[in-house]
Design an enzyme around this catalytic site. Structure first.
Site, mmCIF file in Angstrom:
data_model
loop_
_atom_site.group_PDB
_atom_site.id
_atom_site.type_symbol
_atom_site.label_atom_id
_atom_site.label_comp_id
_atom_site.label_asym_id
_atom_site.label_seq_id
_atom_site.Cartn_x
_atom_site.Cartn_y
_atom_site.Cartn_z
ATOM 1 N N GLY A 110 5.424 -2.831 8.230
ATOM 2 C CA GLY A 110 5.550 -2.170 9.528
ATOM 3 C C GLY A 110 5.749 -3.169 10.644
ATOM 4 N N GLY A 131 6.239 6.460 2.904
ATOM 5 C CA GLY A 131 7.374 6.842 3.748
ATOM 6 C C GLY A 131 8.533 5.872 3.643
ATOM 7 N N ASP A 134 1.837 -9.357 2.554
ATOM 8 C CA ASP A 134 0.795 -8.336 2.378
ATOM 9 C C ASP A 134 1.115 -7.381 1.236
ATOM 10 O OD1 ASP A 134 -0.671 -9.124 4.467
ATOM 11 O OD2 ASP A 134 -0.065 -7.502 5.818
ATOM 12 N N LYS A 158 -3.923 -7.280 1.348
ATOM 13 C CA LYS A 158 -5.196 -6.598 1.506
ATOM 14 C C LYS A 158 -5.013 -5.207 0.961
ATOM 15 C CE LYS A 158 -5.289 -8.533 5.903
ATOM 16 N NZ LYS A 158 -5.061 -8.105 7.255
ATOM 17 N N ALA A 184 4.903 2.334 10.787
ATOM 18 C CA ALA A 184 4.823 3.501 9.903
ATOM 19 C C ALA A 184 4.973 4.821 10.667
ATOM 20 C CB ALA A 184 3.510 3.477 9.128
ATOM 21 N N MET A 191 -4.212 4.619 8.061
ATOM 22 C CA MET A 191 -5.374 4.320 7.216
ATOM 23 C C MET A 191 -6.365 5.484 7.191
ATOM 24 S SD MET A 191 -5.933 0.392 8.497
ATOM 25 C CE MET A 191 -5.545 0.717 10.220
ATOM 26 N N PRO A 222 8.644 -0.347 6.992
ATOM 27 C CA PRO A 222 7.883 0.551 6.126
ATOM 28 C C PRO A 222 8.304 0.528 4.660
ATOM 29 C CG PRO A 222 9.586 1.744 7.264
ATOM 30 C CD PRO A 222 9.677 0.341 7.756
HETATM 31 N N1 SAH Z 1 1.336 -2.739 10.646
HETATM 32 C C1 SAH Z 1 1.570 -1.540 9.880
HETATM 33 C C2 SAH Z 1 0.324 -0.724 9.693
HETATM 34 C C3 SAH Z 1 -0.743 -1.396 8.899
HETATM 35 S S1 SAH Z 1 -2.137 -0.379 8.646
HETATM 36 C C4 SAH Z 1 2.642 -0.700 10.586
HETATM 37 O O1 SAH Z 1 3.012 -0.984 11.715
HETATM 38 O O2 SAH Z 1 3.118 0.259 9.961
HETATM 39 C C5 SAH Z 1 -1.783 0.327 7.090
HETATM 40 C C6 SAH Z 1 -1.510 1.797 7.216
HETATM 41 O O3 SAH Z 1 -0.172 2.001 7.662
HETATM 42 C C7 SAH Z 1 -1.590 2.553 5.914
HETATM 43 O O4 SAH Z 1 -2.910 2.897 5.616
HETATM 44 C C8 SAH Z 1 -0.770 3.775 6.229
HETATM 45 O O5 SAH Z 1 -1.494 4.691 6.999
HETATM 46 C C9 SAH Z 1 0.302 3.213 7.122
HETATM 47 N N2 SAH Z 1 1.557 2.909 6.390
HETATM 48 C C10 SAH Z 1 2.183 1.735 6.313
HETATM 49 N N3 SAH Z 1 3.322 1.839 5.612
HETATM 50 C C11 SAH Z 1 3.429 3.116 5.242
HETATM 51 C C12 SAH Z 1 4.393 3.857 4.494
HETATM 52 N N4 SAH Z 1 5.489 3.282 3.992
HETATM 53 N N5 SAH Z 1 4.186 5.177 4.325
HETATM 54 C C13 SAH Z 1 3.095 5.771 4.827
HETATM 55 N N6 SAH Z 1 2.144 5.120 5.533
HETATM 56 C C14 SAH Z 1 2.308 3.812 5.733
#
Ligand code: SAH
Length: 474
Positions: free
Chosen positions: A302, A412, A248, A270, A332, A383, A225
């Site tokens: 993530g 986060g 990304d 993206k 996340a 999202m 994250p």
């Molecule tokens: N593969 C990623 C998610 C990708 S979708 C994972 O496993 O975390 C992208 C969404 O993830 C964002 O719109 C948000 O909702 C969330 N996200 C990813 N990183 C974040 C972060 N550091 N803080 C808050 N939300 C996060």
């Protein structure tokens, strides 16, 4: 250098250990691991030590230490808390030229035990010459994280092929190059992935010079994250050996910084409604670079298998027979909830948790809100920042209590992390004031109430009566 590091062959060697407590047990554990036959002598011997010795052709003697016990021994260790006795053992042993170690008394030792990283047959020994053992141990911890566990298997494989390689290449330089390619490339990665037979076949083919145009490999890696300390050891290792990195928008700059300096960096990020490279294009790039023989790192925010389209990318690689590895990352939901002090499950509040995408397809959502409103569960929307009005109104319309607590966690685990807490009824207004930024995660459920007590990281956002952002007071 106060001490010369030597590796002592102890297989079947008789060793005297004076002492029967927990320190003696620790020493006996090491000695028996090296195959020594240990005789322990003490007035009392703890049962664990007794059992260990019995399992390794050793013996446990109850009684007084006496000089004759040194007869025929290869090594002596004193692990008693009796200084007089320790000193006597030291002099008895040194007068017979027997190597002796008195635990915690460097002055009475002719050899010392180093801190050890054991990936047998690879063994790393670290010593501070008895001056700063804690420092040596800290160094050991660093090495433990840096040397993959499967180095054991890798060195076995090298050992088995050493002779054949020596016959095939006449100069040491040729052999060095050959082994460097093996140990830093796909063959080593196969061993790390537990594919020992494939590794062996590839090594045989390489030896026979049959793979002139090796294909590369793709590492699909979860970058977590944002906080770089949340990377896995494996992620870091692969990041540092990649030739090219496709990353990304979600991958934090601090994580990117840890990639190999010489690697080419390609942004394929993206952002919502603004795809720098469309998904099909990313898939094609992965195939293209791997076919050029490159080690391609596909770095995602993530976890790659949670709303990360990692599966699609791998299917494409599979179609083209390109080898790959996947490394999980902290998703996340885990990261934001822990860094906001919101346990996703809690015996009193939530027995299950759902990860849901808040993104709408063609401006409508096909989410099953009937299921989402079930009590005693936590819902995590990825999202969902832009669809928050829709999500909260639909949850209420389907019977969820309007007072259900909601948290938005923005960025986060990063220094800019912000948490906004409200209810289904007021979170949209609060967010309109606070304007938390993407990426943001939305957590809905009773567990959000625990945030007030358990928050420990970053800044708090108070949007109800005071629109300003205030620093956390404690
Ligand atoms: N593969 C990623 C998610 C990708 S979708 C994972 O496993 O975390 C992208 C969404 O993830 C964002 O719109 C948000 O909702 C969330 N996200 C990813 N990183 C974040 C972060 N550091 N803080 C808050 N939300 C996060």
């Amino acid at each position: 250098m106060d001490y010369l590091p030597l590796f002592f062959k102890l297989e079947d060697q008789p060793v005297l250990l004076v002492g029967g407590g927990s320190v003696a047990l620790r020493k006996a554990t090491l000695l028996t691991r090296a195959g020594a036959r240990v005789t322990a002598i003490a007035h009392e011997i703890n049962t664990e030590l007794e059992q260990l010795l019995a399992q390794h052709q050793g013996e446990a003697l109850i009684g007084e230490y006496h000089t004759a016990l040194l007869d025929g021994k290869a090594l002596v260790i004193a692990a008693t808390d009796d200084n007089e006795l320790n000193t006597r053992i030291h002099f008895d042993a040194t007068s017979r030229n027997l190597p002796v170690n008195v635990v915690d008394s460097p002055d009475l030792c002719t050899f010392i035990f180093p801190a050890i990283v054991d990936r047998s047959p690879i063994v790393v020994a670290i010593s501070s010459g008895g001056k700063a053992p804690v420092l040596a141990r800290l160094l050991r911890a660093k090495l433990e994280t840096w040397i993959p566990n499967s180095y054991s298997n890798l060195s076995e494989l090298v050992g088995r092929f050493r002779h054949a390689v020596k016959q095939r290449f006449t100069t040491t330089n040729q052999r060095r190059i050959f082994w460097e390619e093996v140990l830093q490339g796909q063959i080593a990665e196969k061993v790390f992935a537990g594919r020992h037979e494939e590794a062996e076949q590839m090594l045989e083919a390489k030896l026979a010079d049959k793979n002139d145009h090796p294909t590369g490999e793709v590492y699909l890696v979860g970058g977590g994250p944002g906080d770089p300390e949340l990377l896995t050891f494996k992620a870091l290792r692969l990041m540092q050996q990649a030739d090219i990195v496709l990353y990304d928008a979600l991958v934090s700059p601090k994580v990117l910084d840890l990639c190999r300096r010489d690697a080419d960096m390609v942004f394929v990020g993206k952002k919502r409604d603004n795809h720098a490279v469309p998904q099909e294009g990313i898939n094609d790039l992965l195939v293209k670079y791997a076919q050029q023989g490159k080690r391609v790192l596909r770095l995602k925010g993530g976890d790659p298998f949670i709303f990360g389209r990692g599966g699609e990318e791998l299917q494409k690689l599979k179609e083209h027979n390109i080898p790959f590895q996947v490394v999980p990352g902290i998703t996340a939901a885990s990261a934001c909830s822990t860094y906001a002090g919101i346990p996703l499950t809690h015996r009193a509040h939530a027995q299950s948790v759902r990860f849901v995408t808040g993104q709408l397809k063609n401006r409508t959502s096909d989410l099953n809100f009937e299921e989402l409103v079930h009590p005693n569960q936590t819902i995590v929307f990825y999202m969902g920042l832009h669809t928050l009005p829709h999500l909260s109104s639909q949850l209420i319309a389907h019977g969820k209590d309007a007072d259900t607590p909601v948290a938005i966690v923005s960025r986060g685990t990063q220094p800019q992390q912000k948490v906004l807490v409200g209810t289904l009824a007021n979170i949209v207004d609060k967010q309109a004031q606070a304007k938390l930024e993407a990426p943001a995660l939305i957590i809905v459920g009773e567990v959000v109430n625990l945030h007030e007590d358990l928050a420990w990281f970053g800044e708090e956002v108070l949007a109800e009566h005071q629109p300003d952002l205030l620093p956390r007071s404690n």
